[in-house]
Design a protein around this motif. Sequence first.
Motif, short mmCIF file in Angstrom:
data_model
loop_
_atom_site.label_atom_id
_atom_site.label_comp_id
_atom_site.label_asym_id
_atom_site.label_seq_id
_atom_site.Cartn_x
_atom_site.Cartn_y
_atom_site.Cartn_z
N ALA A 1 -4.19 8.41 5.71
CA ALA A 1 -4.27 7.13 4.99
C ALA A 1 -3.39 6.08 5.65
O ALA A 1 -3.82 4.93 5.82
N ILE A 2 -2.20 6.46 6.03
CA ILE A 2 -1.29 5.50 6.69
C ILE A 2 -1.85 5.10 8.05
O ILE A 2 -1.86 3.91 8.40
N SER B 1 -5.90 0.14 7.82
CA SER B 1 -6.75 -1.03 8.06
C SER B 1 -8.19 -0.82 7.58
O SER B 1 -8.93 -1.77 7.40
N GLN B 2 -8.58 0.43 7.34
CA GLN B 2 -9.95 0.73 6.89
C GLN B 2 -10.10 0.62 5.37
O GLN B 2 -11.22 0.64 4.87
N THR C 1 -1.42 15.92 5.08
CA THR C 1 -2.45 15.51 6.03
C THR C 1 -3.14 14.24 5.56
O THR C 1 -3.36 13.30 6.34
N ALA C 2 -3.48 14.19 4.27
CA ALA C 2 -4.18 13.03 3.72
C ALA C 2 -3.31 11.78 3.77
O ALA C 2 -3.80 10.69 4.09
N VAL C 3 -2.03 11.91 3.47
CA VAL C 3 -1.13 10.75 3.52
C VAL C 3 -1.01 10.24 4.95
O VAL C 3 -1.07 9.03 5.20
N GLU C 4 -0.88 11.16 5.88
CA GLU C 4 -0.81 10.76 7.29
C GLU C 4 -2.07 10.01 7.71
O GLU C 4 -2.00 8.97 8.38
N MET D 1 0.82 -1.20 0.00
CA MET D 1 0.00 0.00 0.00
C MET D 1 0.86 1.26 0.00
O MET D 1 0.55 2.22 -0.69
N HIS D 2 1.95 1.26 0.76
CA HIS D 2 2.80 2.44 0.84
C HIS D 2 3.39 2.79 -0.53
O HIS D 2 3.50 3.96 -0.88
#
Length: 167
Positions: A46-47, A51-52, A41-44, A10-11
Amino acid sequence: MKAADTARPMHQQLCELLPRMRRFARSLTGNPHDADDLVQTAVERAIARASQWREELGLDAWVFGIVRNAWVDEVRSRQRRGQVFAAEAAGGNVGEAPAVDHALTMSVEAAMAQLPENQREAVALVLVEGLSYKEAAAALQVPIGTVTSRLARGREALQRMLGDNLQ
């Protein structure tokens, strides 16, 4: 992202989405600095919420939804603080191909900025980022028909604003 992409971590897929995320963020914010902050902000998020993610939705639709929701949060926060949005800077033409006419690109960006936010989001996700209507609907958390309607109104408004420049 395509089904074959799910085999990659995923990363790695998230890193490959960064230019598209920035372009979408720029279409929402109208400011390259705000766009960079929004992508971070979005990358933070998402990481932190990996699990969602449901593979059947596709990573790009999920991440674009996170970008959009982060921007909504930011707008609400700014309204609460009573701050004024910064004017769009005339630089950082994200995603611009070298052969593209700069004046046309700037006029399209200016026209996009004049669209209502819901139409701008639909145009950016479907026409600029290439998401399917279903993926855009998932990212925006609205029915597909709503995306279709917003996209049609957005296209019509852009055509009126840009006139002969699009032909």
